[in-house]
Design a protein around this motif. Structure first.
Motif, PDB file in Angstrom:
ATOM      1  N   ASN A  89      13.562  -8.535 -32.655  1.00  0.00           N
ATOM      2  CA  ASN A  89      13.123  -8.173 -31.314  1.00  0.00           C
ATOM      3  C   ASN A  89      12.157  -7.001 -31.346  1.00  0.00           C
ATOM      4  O   ASN A  89      12.179  -6.185 -32.266  1.00  0.00           O
ATOM      5  CB  ASN A  89      14.314  -7.868 -30.401  1.00  0.00           C
ATOM      6  N   ARG A  90      11.311  -6.959 -30.325  1.00  0.00           N
ATOM      7  CA  ARG A  90      10.309  -5.887 -30.214  1.00  0.00           C
ATOM      8  C   ARG A  90      10.942  -4.570 -29.770  1.00  0.00           C
ATOM      9  O   ARG A  90      10.572  -3.514 -30.232  1.00  0.00           O
ATOM     10  CB  ARG A  90       9.220  -6.290 -29.224  1.00  0.00           C
ATOM     11  N   ALA A  91      11.880  -4.677 -28.826  1.00  0.00           N
ATOM     12  CA  ALA A  91      12.517  -3.477 -28.267  1.00  0.00           C
ATOM     13  C   ALA A  91      13.962  -3.806 -27.941  1.00  0.00           C
ATOM     14  O   ALA A  91      14.283  -4.925 -27.553  1.00  0.00           O
ATOM     15  CB  ALA A  91      11.773  -3.017 -27.017  1.00  0.00           C
ATOM     16  N   ASP A  92      14.817  -2.825 -28.094  1.00  0.00           N
ATOM     17  CA  ASP A  92      16.225  -3.024 -27.804  1.00  0.00           C
ATOM     18  C   ASP A  92      16.429  -3.058 -26.292  1.00  0.00           C
ATOM     19  O   ASP A  92      15.774  -2.338 -25.545  1.00  0.00           O
ATOM     20  CB  ASP A  92      17.030  -1.877 -28.429  1.00  0.00           C
ATOM     21  N   ASN A  93      17.336  -3.917 -25.849  1.00  0.00           N
ATOM     22  CA  ASN A  93      17.662  -3.989 -24.432  1.00  0.00           C
ATOM     23  C   ASN A  93      19.118  -4.425 -24.303  1.00  0.00           C
ATOM     24  O   ASN A  93      19.763  -4.726 -25.310  1.00  0.00           O
ATOM     25  CB  ASN A  93      16.693  -4.932 -23.695  1.00  0.00           C
ATOM     26  N   PRO A  94      19.662  -4.471 -23.088  1.00  0.00           N
ATOM     27  CA  PRO A  94      21.076  -4.830 -22.924  1.00  0.00           C
ATOM     28  C   PRO A  94      21.451  -6.203 -23.493  1.00  0.00           C
ATOM     29  O   PRO A  94      22.594  -6.408 -23.889  1.00  0.00           O
ATOM     30  CB  PRO A  94      21.280  -4.784 -21.408  1.00  0.00           C
ATOM     31  N   GLN A  95      20.512  -7.138 -23.542  1.00  0.00           N
ATOM     32  CA  GLN A  95      20.817  -8.453 -24.105  1.00  0.00           C
ATOM     33  C   GLN A  95      21.217  -8.333 -25.579  1.00  0.00           C
ATOM     34  O   GLN A  95      22.128  -9.011 -26.033  1.00  0.00           O
ATOM     35  CB  GLN A  95      19.614  -9.381 -23.995  1.00  0.00           C
TER      36      GLN A  95
END
Length: 176
Positions: free
Chosen positions: A69-75
């Motif tokens: 992934n490019r950036a961490d997020n809640p998913q």
């Protein structure tokens, strides 16, 4: 009728959330699908010139799904949880038919059941993507191409089916 598969046009990743509901994971940068590697043992001796790294019938090594992934997020945090996670991955490949000089599409789907084994949030750097990743240990994999099942691996139920041929049927019968 030679058909030449060319490249992935687009893909979609879904994974079950904490309630078991499939959710779209819509910003992964790429996926590394599982590699199927047989467990082996080296045999040597009389009647063999040198060594043979012989696969053990029906025994598979670890299979890993990697989501980058490019950036961490809640998913991605959701995917780090313990316990079973089910994935549905669909992608389209363009196919060139050299007989009638037409380009078509091939639909591919993989259904995976796995557990999280690594969650890398990535690095923080100004004006740059985090480039994180998540890895999952796969124990169930089913692949469908244009609506036809071409591969099924179910490690807990001794299933290894390729194009309708169940290679583990004799083993399951022998273990009864």
């Amino acid at each position: 009728m030679p058909k030449i598969t060319n490249k992935t046009v687009q893909y979609r990743l879904k994974a079950t959330d904490e309630k078991g509901v499939l959710q779209i994971i819509d910003d992964s940068s790429d996926l590394q699908l599982p590699s199927i590697e047989k467990l082996t043992d080296t045999i040597k001796g009389a009647g063999i010139m040198g060594e043979i790294d012989m696969p053990t019938f029906g025994q598979l090594g670890s299979m890993t799904l990697t989501v980058n992934n490019r950036a961490d997020n809640p998913q991605y945090s959701m995917l780090s949880r313990p316990g079973e996670i089910k994935f549905e991955i669909a992608w389209v490949v363009d196919v060139f038919n050299s007989n009638d000089v037409k380009v078509g599409l091939q639909q591919n789907k993989v259904f995976i059941t796995a557990v999280s084994k690594k969650y890398d949030m990535g690095k923080l750097e100004v004006n740059s993507g985090a480039d994180g990743s998540s890895e999952f240990e796969v124990y169930y994999l089913r692949k469908i191409v244009d609506g036809k099942e071409v591969l099924l691996i179910d490690k807990f139920n001794y299933k290894y089916v390729v194009n309708g041929v169940d290679y583990m049927d004799a083993l399951r019968t022998a273990l009864q």
